[in-house]
Design an enzyme around this catalytic site. Structure first.
Site, PDB file in Angstrom:
ATOM      1  N   CYS A  58      15.588  71.240  22.337  1.00 23.09           N
ATOM      2  CA  CYS A  58      15.609  70.456  23.197  1.00 23.09           C
ATOM      3  C   CYS A  58      14.306  69.907  23.453  1.00 23.09           C
ATOM      4  O   CYS A  58      14.260  68.494  23.307  1.00 23.09           O
ATOM      5  CB  CYS A  58      15.833  71.639  24.228  1.00 23.09           C
ATOM      6  SG  CYS A  58      17.035  71.150  25.577  1.00 23.09           S
TER       7      CYS A  58
ATOM      8  N   ARG B 260      26.037  65.499  31.903  1.00 20.38           N
ATOM      9  CA  ARG B 260      25.430  66.095  30.870  1.00 20.38           C
ATOM     10  C   ARG B 260      25.947  66.391  30.007  1.00 20.38           C
ATOM     11  O   ARG B 260      27.177  66.856  29.902  1.00 20.38           O
ATOM     12  CB  ARG B 260      24.431  67.751  31.538  1.00 20.38           C
ATOM     13  CG  ARG B 260      22.913  66.842  32.523  1.00 20.38           C
ATOM     14  CD  ARG B 260      22.864  68.213  33.353  1.00 20.38           C
ATOM     15  NE  ARG B 260      21.576  68.956  31.934  1.00 20.38           N
ATOM     16  CZ  ARG B 260      20.844  68.606  32.139  1.00 20.38           C
ATOM     17  NH1 ARG B 260      20.131  67.860  32.866  1.00 20.38           N
ATOM     18  NH2 ARG B 260      19.726  69.429  31.291  1.00 20.38           N
TER      19      ARG B 260
ATOM     20  N   HIS C  92      20.145  75.570  21.435  1.00 15.41           N
ATOM     21  CA  HIS C  92      19.351  76.302  21.908  1.00 15.41           C
ATOM     22  C   HIS C  92      19.640  77.650  21.979  1.00 15.41           C
ATOM     23  O   HIS C  92      20.661  77.374  21.303  1.00 15.41           O
ATOM     24  CB  HIS C  92      18.174  75.860  23.182  1.00 15.41           C
ATOM     25  CG  HIS C  92      18.813  76.027  24.096  1.00 15.41           C
ATOM     26  ND1 HIS C  92      20.274  74.429  25.101  1.00 15.41           N
ATOM     27  CD2 HIS C  92      20.002  77.028  25.160  1.00 15.41           C
ATOM     28  CE1 HIS C  92      20.515  74.985  25.689  1.00 15.41           C
ATOM     29  NE2 HIS C  92      21.042  76.468  25.956  1.00 15.41           N
TER      30      HIS C  92
END
Lengths: 456, 244
Positions: free
Chosen positions: B96, B130, B198
């Site tokens: 990330c 996002r 993640h």
């Protein structure tokens, strides 16, 4: 607002239909319909409350804190309009107000609303609360809420817009929250002062470790819970404000209850709190501080806290076929850590039903279970049954936390998992569900006729 | 053949937003259960990075504020060390935010922060949502006889564009990937892996944990097998969540 009445009627009718269709109580659907018909409904209906409203927001403890405030105010006979089932976004609050609306008035004196932390900006404007309690900010559902700093900035904007007459009730021990009181006049702060409650070190999931004003790392004299504690910034001198409402001499009695010495200014009383864990002591302090800000007498606050019952799914215990099933909601690292810390106070080995769902209301991202300190349960688990849409993820978390794999069962489907967990062993059984798992568990227990009446 | 895996985590107090410690815990336990030693060190703000101090370097993601601090520090204090480590074949896993910082540059708000330039990629911001959700990618790695699925969760505002010298880690099966459009996810340069996945990544993809351990230790023979029944179920769940 002349045109409001017909809209209330339509929204009520939709709610009635939803109930008739078996959607159950606590739905926010009527409120959503009402908001669609009348976007200003919350403002209009809450303005009918003769004593106005109070609002409570926090990452953790909103529902329980509001229940505590309700218990205190009930002793004074105040009639509340309260979203007690925890539906805390606009739809839920509109539903609560809709249900209380009578003709051009409202059945209630004071509004008591827990508010989702993300929805607070909008709802604080609409509710125009007399007092606003901000309890804590922890890392929570990053996929839904975004970063902690983002929420903190939004809250700072809320506070900047509040009229000077609004009382602000803040947790002095949470630096992110306490700093919101800077420069304001009507601020009531609360905090813990008991070195025996301090953790040996800051928990991994601790979030707000850097000074809000200058960015330097805080130095903690004591850490009580997550990043809550007694802190100061060595660079700019910012420090925890001395709280007006204080808990000292805290005694934690496992998963059963707790006691502490409550002080508000010069007044002192010992409070036997029927709820467990330091996190509930914090909730009690927040409730006490909010009631103090409303002018409630000290005796009523101390006595009211002793009568509070567990809120839905928060340390509630139910008799299930000869076993005592205690339900402890877990939903983010800080909250889960306090539940785990409280469980670890129990003697001997424990039986668990742990339920991890990844529905929208839980957060689709289950990363957080790796931030929670399940290591606290290593060597303490006799049997854990993992359930939910991400049952195996939780099982892996427990395995790597040090629970022997032979003690871990994966039974994704909740009803089968509940029966498997119940049938294996005797004595207390602890259920740790995420939010939607808690709702599913409630429905399951209600169908079996063992749930408390108020759940229905 | 070394019998201890030395792992160095960069900024573990700041770059840990998506439970990155879960990845480190996976590596630790899977070494311990095999009788391989495990030593974890940290490289924090202000400290130069010793390229020989670890076999595997790990960097996770952080909040914008923390990530900014780390970007500046990494470019100033750790650039040389990271390049030297990669050049000598050390393993790296960057997740990330950490992935973004290994590129040439990284846009944060109106600011363009320098990366360490270890990987040929740039991360930019665009007007757009996002990229959030479950994700699964197909990955081929040296030493593995068949393509494997990597499943996890992504949540990033930045769009990462690979340069001509960069090779993606995998092909997106479900989810957004590097830029939400190109169909590729992550990057790999030798033993250096960058990814947006993640969750944490390794608990639900233990095959990658074992690949990283073996490469970092320089082992050609496969690691001894473990009972991975729970891990396999968690992998299946993560794939199901992504719709694969």
């Amino acid at each position: 607002m002349k045109a409001l009445e017909p809209k209330l009627a339509v929204a009520r009718a939709v709610g009635g239909l939803a109930r008739a269709a078996g959607r159950g109580g606590g739905t926010s659907l009527p409120g959503k319909v009402l908001m669609r018909l009348e976007p200003d409904a919350i403002r209009a209906l809450s303005a009918r409350l003769p004593q106005g409203s109070v609002a409570i927001s926090a990452t953790n403890g909103k529902t329980t804190t509001a229940a505590m405030v309700a218990a205190i105010l009930a002793r004074g006979g105040t009639r509340l309009v309260h979203n007690r089932a925890g539906a805390n976004m606009a739809g839920g609050i509109a539903s609560t107000l809709l249900e209380a609306a009578r003709g051009g008035g409202i059945d209630g004196e004071l509004g008591l609303f827990e508010v989702d932390e993300f929805w607070l900006p909008q709802l604080a404007d609409e509710l125009a609360p007399r007092a606003l309690l901000l309890g804590n900010l922890f890392r929570d559902q990053l996929d839904r809420y975004g970063e902690l700093e983002t929420i903190a900035e939004r809250w700072a904007e809320v506070v900047a817009r509040l009229p000077a007459a609004t009382a602000l009730v803040l947790n002095a021990d949470d630096p992110l929250v306490a700093d919101l009181g800077r420069g304001r006049e009507r601020v009531v702060t609360f905090g813990v002062e008991d070195d025996a409650m301090a953790l040996a070190q800051m928990q991994h999931a601790a979030d707000s470790k850097h000074c809000r004003r200058c960015g330097h790392a805080y130095v903690y004299e004591a850490v009580y819970l997550g990043h809550l504690g007694r802190y100061a910034c060595p660079q700019c001198g910012a420090r925890r404000p001395d709280p007006l409402v204080v808990a000292r001499e805290v005694r934690l009695n496992g998963t059963r209850d707790a006691a502490f010495a409550l002080a508000i200014g010069e007044r002192r009383a010992t409070v036997a709190l029927p709820l467990p864990g330091l996190y509930n002591v914090y909730n009690a302090l927040g409730a006490a501080a909010l009631c103090h800000a409303l002018g409630v007498p000290f005796e009523q606050i101390a006595a009211g806290l002793e009568t509070v019952a567990a809120a839905f799914g928060r340390a509630e215990t139910i008799a299930l076929d000869g076993r005592a099933l205690s339900i402890l909601l877990i939903k983010n690292p800080a909250g889960a850590n306090e539940v785990l810390r409280t469980l670890a106070l129990e003697d001997g080995e424990i039986d668990l039903l742990a339920v991890l769902n990844d529905n929208t209301a839980d957060g689709r991202d289950v990363s957080w279970v790796w931030d929670a300190d399940f290591e606290l349960l290593a060597g303490r688990v006799r049997r854990v049954t993992c359930a939910g849409t991400r049952a195996a993820e939780l099982a892996v978390r427990l395995k790597y936390a040090g629970v022997e794999p032979a003690r871990i069962a994966v039974v994704p489907e909740l009803e089968r998992a509940l029966d498997a967990a119940r049938a294996d062993g005797a004595g207390p059984l602890y259920a740790l569900p995420t939010y939607t798992a808690l709702l599913a568990l409630r429905d399951l227990l209600a169908r079996r006729g063992v749930a408390p009446e108020y759940w229905r | 053949m070394p019998d201890t895996l030395r792992v160095c985590a960069l900024y573990p107090q700041l770059m840990n937003i998506y439970a990155d410690r879960g990845n480190l815990l996976l590596l630790r336990r899977r070494c311990e259960w095999r009788g391989i030693g495990f030593a974890l060190s940290a490289s924090d703000l202000g400290a130069p990075l010793d390229p020989d101090a670890a076999d595997l370097f790990y960097v996770g993601g952080g909040q914008d504020r923390d990530q900014r601090l780390c970007a500046l520090d990494m470019a100033e204090c750790k650039r040389e060390g990271l390049h030297a480590a990669a050049d000598r074949g050390a393993s790296m896993l960057a997740v990330c935010g950490g992935y973004q910082l290994l590129g040439h540059s990284y846009e944060l708000g109106d600011e363009t922060l320098p990366g360490v330039g270890l990987l040929d990629l740039r991360t930019v911001r665009v007007d757009g949502p996002r990229l959030i959700g479950n994700v699964a990618i197909e990955v081929e790695l040296p030493g593995l006889e068949r393509p494997r699925v990597l499943a996890g969760f992504e949540n990033h505002g930045g769009r990462t564009h690979l340069g001509p010298a960069a090779q993606p880690l995998g092909r997106v099966l479900r989810g957004h990937g590097n830029d939400g459009a190109g169909g590729f996810e992550g990057v790999r340069r030798g033993n250096v892996i960058g990814t947006y996945l993640h969750g944490p990544l390794l608990p639900k993809n233990v095959w990658l944990a074992d690949w990283l351990i073996a490469r970092a230790l320089g082992r050609d023979a496969p690691l001894s097998p473990l009972d991975d029944a729970l891990e396999a179920a968690a992998h299946a769940e993560a794939r199901r969540a992504a719709g694969v």
